[in-house]
Design an enzyme around this catalytic site. Structure first.
Site, PDB file in Angstrom:
ATOM      1  N   SER A 144       1.333  -1.723  -0.364  1.00  0.00           N
ATOM      2  CA  SER A 144       0.105  -0.082  -0.077  1.00  0.00           C
ATOM      3  C   SER A 144       1.178   1.554  -0.125  1.00  0.00           C
ATOM      4  O   SER A 144       2.592   1.213   0.384  1.00  0.00           O
ATOM      5  CB  SER A 144      -1.100  -0.058   1.567  1.00  0.00           C
ATOM      6  OG  SER A 144      -1.665   1.486   1.545  1.00  0.00           O
ATOM      7  N   TYR A 159      -0.555  -1.010  10.414  1.00  0.00           N
ATOM      8  CA  TYR A 159      -1.170  -1.796   8.437  1.00  0.00           C
ATOM      9  C   TYR A 159      -0.037  -0.781   8.372  1.00  0.00           C
ATOM     10  O   TYR A 159       0.672  -1.504   6.905  1.00  0.00           O
ATOM     11  CB  TYR A 159      -2.879  -0.321   8.147  1.00  0.00           C
ATOM     12  CG  TYR A 159      -3.289  -0.644   6.718  1.00  0.00           C
ATOM     13  CD1 TYR A 159      -3.286  -2.014   6.179  1.00  0.00           C
ATOM     14  CD2 TYR A 159      -2.708   0.460   6.049  1.00  0.00           C
ATOM     15  CE1 TYR A 159      -3.827  -2.193   4.812  1.00  0.00           C
ATOM     16  CE2 TYR A 159      -2.797  -0.104   4.231  1.00  0.00           C
ATOM     17  CZ  TYR A 159      -3.788  -1.518   4.347  1.00  0.00           C
ATOM     18  OH  TYR A 159      -4.234  -1.455   2.817  1.00  0.00           O
TER      19      TYR A 159
END
Length: 253
Positions: A144, A159
């Site tokens: 990401s 995350y």
């Protein structure tokens, strides 16, 4: 090794109706891949499996917890029995975590790591063992842009750390598996219009998010699917250990 005509790509994270996984599965089916579909949502797996079978694709779906070794092994045993040899793997399954660093619990941290990083490892191990036997393989992991910028509203430190771990996992896999004819690359999506962004993006939110993107829009699942399709192709055999930011130029290195 010649790229097999009859070949299977295993795709994780296909359960969400508006997720990247389903769009990737549709694209790969159109490109002639047989598909092994995986998601923790049994209902979601059934939906996309039935859709693609109705369109004539060779598909087998299995409800799977990618963070559990026994569940992963059982899924691949089913793929071995039902589908052509596994040549491709697309690790798309993941969970966001918006909890601030000073508030996150160890249980939250462990679960975020288990799904995003450990799950990717377990899927790679199972798939690559089969690819070694075939003599060729393509692995695409999903990191990401959060791994680069540290996160924002819907994804914060846990995350970001998990998705940064995916980059290291990708590079290690590329180095160790390359001699077997197996490539491993990573995609870093920027803002993509899926429910992981906190729900359907309104026009106002799209406009606000697009303001910092040179191409002037947020991404679509189709943008990611196009990159996945290339990295899984026979033509991508000399692309290995690379991380691709698919974010419209939001983060230019």
């Amino acid at each position: 090794m010649e790229f097999p005509t009859r070949r299977t790509a295993v795709v994780t994270g296909v359960g969400a109706p508006r997720g990247i996984g389903r769009v990737v599965a549709r694209r790969l089916a159109a490109d002639g891949w047989s598909l092994g579909l995986v998601d923790i949502s049994g209902d979601g797996v059934v939906e996309i499996t039935e859709e693609l079978r109705a369109a004539g694709a060779d598909v087998h779906g299995v409800a799977t917890d990618i963070s559990a070794p026994d569940s992963v092994s059982a899924a691949f045993a089913e793929f071995d029995a039902a589908l052509p040899p596994v040549v491709g793997l697309v690790n798309l399954a993941g969970i966001a975590n918006p909890t601030p660093i000073l508030e996150i619990t160890l249980a939250e941290w462990d679960r975020t790591m288990a799904v995003n990083a450990t799950g990717s490892l377990l899927m790679i191990q199972a798939a690559a063992r089969r690819m070694v036997e075939v003599g060729v393989g393509r692995i695409v992991n999903t990191s990401s842009i959060t791994a680069v910028d540290g996160g924002g509203t819907f994804s914060k430190t846990a995350y970001a750390a998990a998705k940064a771990a995916v980059l290291g996992l990708t590079r290690g896999a590329a180095r160790e598996l390359g001699p077997h004819g197996i490539t491993a690359n990573a995609i870093l999506p920027g803002p993509i219009d899926t429910d992981i962004m906190g729900g359907r993006l309104t026009d106002e939110r799209k406009a606000a998010m697009s303001a910092g993107i040179p191409v002037g829009r947020v991404g679509t699942p189709g943008d990611i699917a196009a990159m996945v399709a290339f990295l899984l192709s026979a033509e991508a055999g000399f692309v290995n250990g690379v991380s691709y930011q698919v974010d419209g130029g939001k983060h230019i290195n």
